[in-house]
Design a protein around this motif. Sequence first.
Motif, short mmCIF file in Angstrom:
data_model
loop_
_atom_site.label_atom_id
_atom_site.label_comp_id
_atom_site.label_asym_id
_atom_site.label_seq_id
_atom_site.Cartn_x
_atom_site.Cartn_y
_atom_site.Cartn_z
N ASP A 223 -20.67 13.67 -61.98
CA ASP A 223 -21.71 12.76 -62.45
C ASP A 223 -22.27 11.90 -61.32
OD1 ASP A 223 -21.55 13.62 -65.04
OD2 ASP A 223 -19.94 12.21 -65.55
N TYR A 224 -21.38 11.52 -60.38
CA TYR A 224 -21.88 10.63 -59.34
C TYR A 224 -22.92 11.32 -58.46
CZ TYR A 224 -18.82 12.93 -55.97
OH TYR A 224 -18.23 13.85 -55.18
N THR A 227 -26.10 10.87 -60.24
CA THR A 227 -26.55 9.50 -60.01
C THR A 227 -27.22 9.39 -58.64
OG1 THR A 227 -24.66 8.76 -61.26
CG2 THR A 227 -25.85 7.10 -59.99
N LYS A 231 -31.16 8.41 -57.70
CA LYS A 231 -31.63 7.31 -56.85
C LYS A 231 -32.79 7.76 -55.98
CE LYS A 231 -27.23 5.88 -55.54
NZ LYS A 231 -26.33 5.25 -54.54
N HIS A 242 -22.07 11.75 -50.09
CA HIS A 242 -21.32 11.60 -51.33
C HIS A 242 -20.34 12.73 -51.55
CE1 HIS A 242 -23.52 8.10 -52.91
NE2 HIS A 242 -24.48 8.56 -52.12
N ASN A 246 -15.85 12.86 -50.91
CA ASN A 246 -14.97 13.17 -52.04
C ASN A 246 -14.21 14.47 -51.81
OD1 ASN A 246 -15.14 11.34 -54.57
ND2 ASN A 246 -17.18 11.33 -53.65
N VAL A 319 -9.40 7.60 -47.36
CA VAL A 319 -10.60 8.23 -47.89
C VAL A 319 -10.88 7.73 -49.30
CG1 VAL A 319 -11.54 10.41 -48.67
CG2 VAL A 319 -10.42 10.27 -46.47
N ASP A 320 -9.84 7.61 -50.08
CA ASP A 320 -10.03 7.32 -51.50
C ASP A 320 -9.49 5.93 -51.83
OD1 ASP A 320 -10.14 7.18 -54.20
OD2 ASP A 320 -9.49 9.24 -54.52
N PRO A 321 -10.40 4.99 -52.13
CA PRO A 321 -9.96 3.61 -52.38
C PRO A 321 -9.10 3.49 -53.64
CG PRO A 321 -12.27 3.88 -52.91
CD PRO A 321 -11.85 5.14 -52.25
N ARG A 322 -9.15 4.53 -54.51
CA ARG A 322 -8.35 4.43 -55.74
C ARG A 322 -6.87 4.56 -55.43
NH1 ARG A 322 -11.68 9.01 -58.71
NH2 ARG A 322 -11.65 9.64 -56.54
N THR C 102 -17.71 7.70 -64.54
CA THR C 102 -17.80 8.74 -63.51
C THR C 102 -19.14 8.76 -62.81
OG1 THR C 102 -18.49 10.29 -65.21
CG2 THR C 102 -16.15 10.26 -64.66
N SER C 103 -20.08 7.95 -63.28
CA SER C 103 -21.41 8.06 -62.69
C SER C 103 -21.53 7.33 -61.36
CB SER C 103 -22.45 7.50 -63.66
OG SER C 103 -22.57 8.38 -64.75
N LEU C 104 -20.55 6.50 -61.06
CA LEU C 104 -20.57 5.88 -59.74
C LEU C 104 -19.63 6.65 -58.83
CD1 LEU C 104 -20.44 2.16 -60.83
CD2 LEU C 104 -22.30 3.26 -59.56
N ASN C 105 -19.98 6.73 -57.55
CA ASN C 105 -19.13 7.46 -56.61
C ASN C 105 -17.86 6.65 -56.35
OD1 ASN C 105 -17.98 8.73 -54.41
ND2 ASN C 105 -19.97 9.36 -53.60
N PRO C 106 -16.71 7.25 -56.64
CA PRO C 106 -15.46 6.48 -56.58
C PRO C 106 -15.07 6.04 -55.17
CG PRO C 106 -15.01 8.81 -56.93
CD PRO C 106 -16.49 8.63 -57.08
N VAL C 107 -15.62 6.67 -54.15
CA VAL C 107 -15.12 6.36 -52.81
C VAL C 107 -16.01 5.41 -52.02
CG1 VAL C 107 -13.86 8.53 -52.71
CG2 VAL C 107 -16.14 8.40 -51.72
N PHE C 108 -17.05 4.90 -52.66
CA PHE C 108 -17.86 3.89 -51.98
C PHE C 108 -17.89 2.61 -52.81
CE2 PHE C 108 -19.64 7.91 -50.40
CZ PHE C 108 -19.50 7.71 -49.05
N GLN C 113 -23.42 1.48 -52.70
CA GLN C 113 -24.25 2.39 -53.49
C GLN C 113 -25.56 1.75 -53.91
OE1 GLN C 113 -21.97 4.98 -56.26
NE2 GLN C 113 -20.16 3.91 -55.51
N TYR C 152 -14.70 -1.52 -55.45
CA TYR C 152 -14.87 -0.08 -55.73
C TYR C 152 -14.99 0.10 -57.22
CZ TYR C 152 -13.82 1.06 -50.92
OH TYR C 152 -13.89 1.16 -49.57
N HIS C 154 -13.50 1.76 -59.41
CA HIS C 154 -12.30 1.78 -60.24
C HIS C 154 -11.74 0.37 -60.46
CE1 HIS C 154 -10.43 1.56 -56.24
NE2 HIS C 154 -9.37 1.08 -56.85
#
Lengths: 326, 597, 344
Positions: A223-224, A227, A231, A242, A246, A319-322, C102-108, C113, C152, C154
């Motif tokens: 989905d991102y 998005t 834009k 993007h 990922n 890489v992944d802030p989560r 999920t529509s936002l990019n999780p890594v930025f 964005q 972020y 999340h």
Amino acid sequence: MVSYIIRRLLYAIPTILGVLLITFILFNLIPGDPSYDIAGKSASAETIAEIRRELGFDKPRFLDTEALSQGRIAAAFDSQFFNHFRNTLTLNFPRSLTSHEPIWDEIKSRAPASLTLAAPMFIGLIATSIAIALVVAFARGSWVDTILVFICVVGMSIPMLSYILFGQHYLAYELGWFPILGYESGMQAFKYIALPCLLGIASGLGSYVRFYRTVMLDEMRSDYVRTAFAKGLSSPRVLFKHVLKNAMIPIITTLVLSIPFLFLGSLLLERFFSIPGMGSYFLDAFNSRDFPVINAMVFTTSLLYVLGQLVTDICYALVDPRISLR
Amino acid sequence: MSMKNPLILTPVFLLVVLFAGCGGDDQDQASGKMVRYLSLGAKVRGMDPMDIGDTTSSSVASQIFESLYQYHYLKRPYELIPCLAEDFPTGEDQLTYTFKLRPGVVFADDPCFTATQGKGRQLVAADFIYAWKRIADVKNISKNWWIFEDHIVGLDEFRDYTGRLKAGENVDYMRPVEGLQAPDDFTLVVTLKRPWPQILYLLAHLPTAPVAREAVQYYGKSIHNHPVGTGPYMLKDWKRGNKIVMVRNPRFRQEFYPVEGSPGDREAGLLEDAGKVLPFVDEARWQVVEEDQPRWLIFMRGQLDASGIPKDFYNRAIDPSRQLRSEMKDKGIRLQIFRDPSTYWYGFNMEDPVVGTNKPLRQAMSMAINRPEYVEIFTNNRAEVAQGVIPPLFKEYDPEVINPNCQYNPERARELLKEAVEVHGGPLPTITISTPGTDTLSRQMGEYVTLAMDNIGLKVKIDYMDWPSFQDRIKTKSSQVFQMGWVADYPDPENFMQLFYSKNVSPGPNNFNYRNQAFDTLYEKAKAMPDSNERRRIYHQMENIIRDDCPAIFLVHGVAFVLHYNWLKNYKPHVFGYGLIKYQRIDVAARQKSVGR
Amino acid sequence: MNDLLQIRGLCTEFRTEDGLVRAVDGVSWQVNPGRTLGIVGESGCGKSVSALSVMGLIPKPSGEIVGGQVWFKGQDLLKLTERQIREIRGNEIAMIFQEPMTSLNPVFTVGNQIVEAIKLHQKLRTRDAWDLAVESLQRVGVPSAAERVYAYPHQLSGGMRQRVMIAMALSCHPAVLIADEPTTALDVTIQAQILELLRRLQAGERMALVLITHDLAVIAQIAHTVAVMYASRIVEYTSVEALFDQPLHPYTQGLFRSLPRLGQKKRRLDAIGGTVPNPLAFPSGCKFHPRCPLGCDDKRCQSVEPNLRLIRPGHVLACFKAAGYEDSPPCDIPTQAPTEVSNG
Ligand SMILES: Nc1ncnc2c1ncn2[C@@H]1O[C@H](COP(=O)(O)OP(=O)(O)O)[C@@H](O)[C@H]1O
Ligand SMILES: [Mg+2]
């Protein structure tokens, strides 16, 4: 972060002990006794007995029960099993059984050659295949995609040996673009590793591109991505900013899983191009049942593997802030 | 992490690679230095003579170390001449040998000679005694104890003494050995327990070369990396798994190229350098090449002076009439064909309850194989059919003898197999053949033999395995039939006969575990005899016992094909000799002309 | 043609492994500044695809717009080059999506964005763009926006993420905002807040809003006109008052019946019997007839597909069973905007 690293390293202990256990079991199961090789073709029984004593093969396998019953604890644990663990964990690697060279010295002199070949090959392979995968993902569904995927499948089905035989014969011998074989350390090395590097990349490209293409396409359905397009971003921008970041997560996984192979080197390439790396060292050691060498290499490799996993986790977190290392 | 990195890297990387590929050629080619280029197919384990047991290490280390005797470079049949000894030994009986050393021989300069600031000292008789004691020292685990075992008075006792020492105790090399005496620096007296006619062959063997005690003490456990010898070359560079470079030893004693040779040598240009000072070549370089294709390609490029012919390239080099193809001749390549002192067989483990007690079975299996066909299929005709164990190269070989067990005779084999069933007392089980090799050629051979045995009605199973597993089987007497061969160390059939002597059973060299009273008696008798017609007769008797008893299916004797460029002068194949680079010469101008093209 | 955004006879198809899917079949509507068009219908009826077609975001090469026009400020967007449409996309026409998770990019970071969108369409220095991002977050009611801009996705709740999406969409002050089920994934209180926010922002900006939903309740709160979609087509199109006053299409009526009533806790999901038809095998005739309480036995309903007709001023309908349908003029394209009618 520091506490995380320490914890991860602690978790690695069972892994390392497991590896040691497996090597011990394998050394006892694999047929072939290095004593015969050391003793030579006209060996006497007495020489072989002496070699076995020297190698500690005459010691009890697990526990000296007799010594234990007599209360000599230290002597009781002077067994093949415990010595294997003790010597390996203290990095007390003996000399090679066949060359009498200290194992560390030989690893230190050979690992750079392996790395000189494997590192550029690996970086080149990853970089090229990511680049091609991005192009393919960008052109998904078009004839460019179809043709490239077809080439990848064809490339994957050709064995590495064929690339080597072809490359060495035509590119090096017939056309003279590269030296046929050889190795020098330092800057000279580039001249020698160029062809094996290219062949390694060529033979690996098919499967890597296919894998990365799948990774990219999976990401493109996210989905991102929609998005980002909404834009008003251009396709390259979406892909390179993007999607790529990922996609780094699965890519990092493949990268780190490959680190042990960097260490062991590319056996076939090293053999055909006479690169004095770890591959031929390992093969020779295996072919003469040089257990101390095999053990040292397996142990080092598993250490690198554990470290590699740690690096993977750290890279994931970068890489992944989560993901956070706690 | 910047997203552009991967793409930027790719072209840069490819550029580096492409430019790197266009590097220059070997600089040495231009300098006019006389360099001999060789290849190494297996790894050189070490260069301590005491510990050298394989041909690869020998072929390299023998350029540095010398022994008392050496083979004449040109004369055939093979003949010994003095090397470090001044002459042949003197002695009234067959038990005492007195060797006079050649004066003026010095060790090559090396930092281990601390007393003389690195200048190599003179070679003395004690250096031999020291070197041989090292071989006897159990703690050294030498591969070469078989050379001296049970021959020299007091040396076996010295070995026992070293075996009795506890860990940490030092071996006293000053401890006298009665049979090894040095009355003065240039005299070595060896006393034997019993006659040992092969002694001179073994004293031409690389492991018996003298070693400087200073070097052993100076380098300790790393002595195998620091060869200090008396020979024509010195080690300059050794990168394990990569290359070895040797340079001329400036303090090498005066030695001259032979002035006479065998018939035909003069015509072949092998006597052009007669009487000239050795060595010719300034530098010898070995490149490790483990695979056939690259070795063949660098040879074809002229980056090797000589090469064997890998099986896959045989037809490109040799035409069906066993002649070198004209393209090869045009490149200035020459072909040399010569016999190997080798025999190959399927051996029976005589301790096996099935094959060991069943002579008709062994004979039937031996008759089942069509040897001429085998030679054609598997060796490109680079072998000769065997009738026994002694190869045709030996003067004891009798070309008249036809061994019925080595003739392809399926009818007779089937009859014998019926007898074999009776002897066995029931139908024969499947026979297992252990094969040291898992490659295609091994498998093709395995299939061929399976078919051959099937043809006479015998079921066999081939067990393919790698060399260490195979050795394990042989040395623990747990194989049934095994594929093996032997290459002689010296030109005396005794070297083959010992393989059947009952005291040498596994893990000794008698892998057949063959025990035959009559054979043993003859062996012990012949072993103590100098070369004579009588001894030759006894060898024939012994070989006949083996031919009939059939502890092995004798297959073939090797024939070697070697190619070399015509710029490599004085090149004559030699099957026993080592350290031969000193005789060879490179026509540098010719090489440059032909490689430059 | 003086509507701000007007789509005419839009047809979009997908090539799938099982066959050709016509996801949008001759859909027309328009929307003007300060007005809200609600598109309502069951899931899978083509609401999102019609919106994505307007944005030029139909996934290629499987999807393709095979007919129709999308008029925006006097030009047909479907005739523009990719480069030209990128200037409009996200700038003059913005879109927000259903899945804030999920529509936002999780890594930025969300700031990153938003800034990306701002810098793409406005010539601003990075610093100013960040300031603007903070400002736009404040505008959509993100508390302590100056810090949240570095968060972020999340780290934010679903409602906050949807606010971020809105902030991002509005950061360039678009003329049209298409909101594809912006509240569906959120819980009820948050839903109301977001709708309220949209209404407030729309009023402030005099922005045209296309609100896609399957929930008539949402329509009631915010829309001026309503297009009811069923099986890739619009079946009823009128002002929100007219629709709530008297829905004419049996499908619309079904939708109304499925609304929760007082004293009834659960929605009656079974208000319309049967299931949404498979787009690979639409029924013949009126696509609604197998589920229709009126038309299932009617030969005509089974064999002929009814066209949209202007059944009364400002009310467009496609149903043979509606009183007066036969006599009404065909109105495939509603030339008269229902909004005008209802207001006029
Ligand atoms: N990428 C696609 N590929 C194939 N079919 C699609 C795709 N996207 C949507 N569709 C089909 O188009 C129809 C309409 O989908 P959509 O517009 O998402 O429905 P909704 O009204 O729920 O938003 C569905 O039947 C769906 O199967
Ligand atoms: Mg939808």
